[in-house]
Scaffold this active site. Structure first.
Site, PDB file in Angstrom:
ATOM      1  N   LYS A   1      33.075  -7.746 -84.665  1.00  0.00           N
ATOM      2  CA  LYS A   1      33.035  -8.808 -84.199  1.00  0.00           C
ATOM      3  C   LYS A   1      31.800  -9.422 -83.344  1.00  0.00           C
ATOM      4  O   LYS A   1      31.677 -10.505 -83.059  1.00  0.00           O
ATOM      5  CB  LYS A   1      34.419  -9.051 -83.258  1.00  0.00           C
ATOM      6  CG  LYS A   1      34.450  -8.092 -82.356  1.00  0.00           C
ATOM      7  CD  LYS A   1      35.770  -8.609 -81.406  1.00  0.00           C
ATOM      8  CE  LYS A   1      36.698  -7.495 -80.897  1.00  0.00           C
ATOM      9  NZ  LYS A   1      36.191  -6.354 -80.358  1.00  0.00           N
TER      10      LYS A   1
ATOM     11  N   LYS B   1      25.991   1.424 -78.636  1.00  0.00           N
ATOM     12  CA  LYS B   1      25.924   0.457 -77.822  1.00  0.00           C
ATOM     13  C   LYS B   1      24.793   0.464 -76.876  1.00  0.00           C
ATOM     14  O   LYS B   1      24.330  -0.692 -76.653  1.00  0.00           O
ATOM     15  CB  LYS B   1      27.036   0.315 -77.015  1.00  0.00           C
ATOM     16  CG  LYS B   1      28.387  -0.293 -77.883  1.00  0.00           C
ATOM     17  CD  LYS B   1      29.446  -0.926 -76.911  1.00  0.00           C
ATOM     18  CE  LYS B   1      30.644  -1.669 -77.878  1.00  0.00           C
ATOM     19  NZ  LYS B   1      31.741  -2.071 -77.023  1.00  0.00           N
TER      20      LYS B   1
ATOM     21  N   LYS C   1      29.890  -1.008 -90.366  1.00  0.00           N
ATOM     22  CA  LYS C   1      31.270  -1.369 -89.975  1.00  0.00           C
ATOM     23  C   LYS C   1      31.290  -3.008 -89.738  1.00  0.00           C
ATOM     24  O   LYS C   1      30.143  -3.648 -88.989  1.00  0.00           O
ATOM     25  CB  LYS C   1      31.466  -0.874 -88.734  1.00  0.00           C
ATOM     26  CG  LYS C   1      33.027  -1.179 -88.087  1.00  0.00           C
ATOM     27  CD  LYS C   1      33.188  -0.443 -86.816  1.00  0.00           C
ATOM     28  CE  LYS C   1      33.066  -1.556 -85.788  1.00  0.00           C
ATOM     29  NZ  LYS C   1      33.584  -1.129 -84.434  1.00  0.00           N
TER      30      LYS C   1
HETATM   31  P1  TYM Z   1      37.937  -3.055 -80.343  1.00  0.00           P
HETATM   32  O1  TYM Z   1      38.138  -4.416 -79.621  1.00  0.00           O
HETATM   33  O2  TYM Z   1      36.348  -2.826 -81.006  1.00  0.00           O
HETATM   34  O3  TYM Z   1      38.768  -3.047 -81.750  1.00  0.00           O
HETATM   35  C1  TYM Z   1      39.874  -3.148 -81.969  1.00  0.00           C
HETATM   36  C2  TYM Z   1      40.759  -2.468 -83.163  1.00  0.00           C
HETATM   37  O4  TYM Z   1      40.076  -2.523 -84.357  1.00  0.00           O
HETATM   38  C3  TYM Z   1      39.672  -1.776 -84.900  1.00  0.00           C
HETATM   39  N1  TYM Z   1      38.767  -2.231 -85.819  1.00  0.00           N
HETATM   40  C4  TYM Z   1      38.518  -2.018 -87.216  1.00  0.00           C
HETATM   41  N2  TYM Z   1      39.233  -1.192 -88.024  1.00  0.00           N
HETATM   42  C5  TYM Z   1      38.890  -1.312 -89.379  1.00  0.00           C
HETATM   43  N3  TYM Z   1      37.397  -1.896 -89.815  1.00  0.00           N
HETATM   44  C6  TYM Z   1      36.728  -2.464 -88.796  1.00  0.00           C
HETATM   45  N4  TYM Z   1      35.697  -2.685 -89.285  1.00  0.00           N
HETATM   46  C7  TYM Z   1      37.338  -2.311 -87.380  1.00  0.00           C
HETATM   47  N5  TYM Z   1      36.456  -2.951 -86.294  1.00  0.00           N
HETATM   48  C8  TYM Z   1      37.494  -2.857 -85.329  1.00  0.00           C
HETATM   49  C9  TYM Z   1      39.410  -0.866 -84.004  1.00  0.00           C
HETATM   50  O5  TYM Z   1      39.256   0.596 -84.316  1.00  0.00           O
HETATM   51  C10 TYM Z   1      40.393  -0.859 -82.677  1.00  0.00           C
HETATM   52  O6  TYM Z   1      41.654  -0.211 -83.182  1.00  0.00           O
HETATM   53  N6  TYM Z   1      38.111   0.886 -77.415  1.00  0.00           N
HETATM   54  C11 TYM Z   1      38.877   0.167 -78.224  1.00  0.00           C
HETATM   55  C12 TYM Z   1      40.038  -1.119 -77.355  1.00  0.00           C
HETATM   56  C13 TYM Z   1      40.752   0.009 -76.617  1.00  0.00           C
HETATM   57  C14 TYM Z   1      41.798   0.978 -76.929  1.00  0.00           C
HETATM   58  C15 TYM Z   1      42.331   1.171 -75.758  1.00  0.00           C
HETATM   59  C16 TYM Z   1      42.237   1.156 -78.252  1.00  0.00           C
HETATM   60  C17 TYM Z   1      40.841  -0.062 -75.221  1.00  0.00           C
HETATM   61  N7  TYM Z   1      41.643   0.877 -74.697  1.00  0.00           N
HETATM   62  C18 TYM Z   1      43.574   1.939 -75.931  1.00  0.00           C
HETATM   63  C19 TYM Z   1      43.521   2.064 -78.303  1.00  0.00           C
HETATM   64  C20 TYM Z   1      43.915   2.568 -77.238  1.00  0.00           C
HETATM   65  C21 TYM Z   1      37.887  -1.067 -78.858  1.00  0.00           C
HETATM   66  O7  TYM Z   1      36.942  -1.052 -78.325  1.00  0.00           O
HETATM   67  O8  TYM Z   1      38.422  -1.730 -79.843  1.00  0.00           O
END
Ligand code: TYM
Length: 334
Positions: A200, A115, A197
């Site tokens: 979004k 990032k 990957k």
């Molecule tokens: P975020 O918002 O980027 O993504 C949410 C969840 O989706 C999963 N994910 C994917 N899984 C498979 N293939 C992909 N292409 C893909 N893109 C996204 C992510 O692994 C995630 O599980 N830091 C986290 C959010 C967060 C969080 C937490 C998660 C904040 N606090 C506490 C668990 C526990 C994040 O940015 O996810």
């Protein structure tokens, strides 16, 4: 563990339109724990502002993410669904955890490196300490399992290290959580660059299938997906990353194994296969989309849910925060 009950916790950032990666890697797996665990699923808006957001869009996506949780089958009676910034204990515990997290540990986080390369004009301290806030999210609820995609595993491992460090100094403070990465949907790749990957925040919207894309768009995007040379539908992520990614998606949505899929498309070309992936994806998402638009139409009900969720979450968060404050030697004169 909260009392006798095991806890599942996860979160999604309302920082863009959610993708089938978010769905297959995370949200779809959340409901698995609803029956036997105490479950908390959070819309992590505080995390989202580590990169610049347009306020009206952040507001809209916060409603949408909550509605999507429910549309994906998370019953608010069985799961605590809430918005992170509405529970102030997250920010308070994050500060404390900052004092137990090392600069070197945070410097090694691959998401920070990615990032900060992508947002070179805004490498703010929040982006750097992002995993500490995530650790606070998880530890506040004495979490046992964290269902996530593989890209978040490193953050959950750091969270474990922080919890263990604090437990050594102040025994019995936190449950040490475990990341749960679903085997099939752990990393859904971009349709344009299948070694990257699906994200979004990708600027190329043709590389990404959104949960809310309509049927024609979904089918068109899969038709255009990059495949590999040759014509064989065979799972081989090294040699055939494009086809293998499509096979994973097909397998997740249809429930068929990779071997079954290879047999189904033996002797057929990529064209037939891509159409089938598009159709199965559109079919699976249609009921989610229908439910989503019904829920989104009633903002007042979503707000009532946010309030209820925040109240429930606060009760647990307060208990952990106060326990930590006591252990650290903060006065609790009320
Ligand atoms: P975020 O918002 O980027 O993504 C949410 C969840 O989706 C999963 N994910 C994917 N899984 C498979 N293939 C992909 N292409 C893909 N893109 C996204 C992510 O692994 C995630 O599980 N830091 C986290 C959010 C967060 C969080 C937490 C998660 C904040 N606090 C506490 C668990 C526990 C994040 O940015 O996810």
């Amino acid at each position: 563990m909260f009392g006798e009950q095991k806890v599942s916790y996860s979160g999604v950032q309302p920082s863009g339109n959610l993708t089938i990666g978010n769905y297959l890697g995370a949200i779809r797996n959340f409901s698995e724990y609803s029956e036997k665990y105490k479950t908390f699923y959070c819309v992590v808006d505080s995390h989202a502002i580590t990169v610049r957001q347009v306020p009206v869009e952040l507001r809209r996506r916060t409603y949408e993410t909550l509605a999507l949780y429910m549309a994906c089958g998370l019953d608010p009676e069985k799961n605590t669904l809430y918005v992170q910034s509405m529970v102030h204990e997250h920010a308070e515990l994050a500060w404390i955890l900052n004092c137990f997290t090392m600069f070197g540990e945070l410097s090694r986080m691959t998401q920070f490196k990615d990032k900060s390369a992508r947002h070179a004009d805004n490498i703010n301290a929040g982006l750097f300490t992002y995993p500490v806030l995530m650790a606070a999210d998880i530890l506040l609820y004495q979490t046992d399992v964290v269902p996530v995609g593989i890209d978040q595993k490193q953050h959950v491992e750091l969270c474990r290290d922080i919890a263990e460090r604090i437990n050594q100094l102040y025994p019995g403070t936190f449950t040490v959580p475990e990341p749960i990465v679903s085997k099939s949907g752990m990393k859904i790749m971009s349709l344009a660059e299948p070694t990257k990957k699906m994200s979004k925040s990708d600027e190329n919207t043709n590389a990404v299938v959104y949960i809310l894309d309509d049927r024609d768009t979904i089918i068109r995007k899969f038709k255009r997906a990059v495949t590999d040379s040759g014509a064989e539908v065979r799972f081989d992520p090294e040699e055939k990353p494009g086809v293998s990614n499509l096979m994973s998606i097909y397998s997740c949505f249809s429930g068929k194994s990779l071997e079954e899929i290879e047999r189904e498309f033996a002797g057929k070309g990529y064209g037939d296969f891509k159409l089938a992936v598009g159709e199965v994806t559109a079919d699976a998402l249609a009921p989610v989309q229908k439910k989503f638009y019904e829920l989104l139409a009633d903002k007042a009900a979503l707000e009532a849910q946010m309030k209820k969720g925040a109240e429930e979450a606060s009760w647990y968060a307060r208990r952990t925060l106060s326990k930590v404050q006591k252990k650290l030697g903060f006065l609790q004169v009320r």
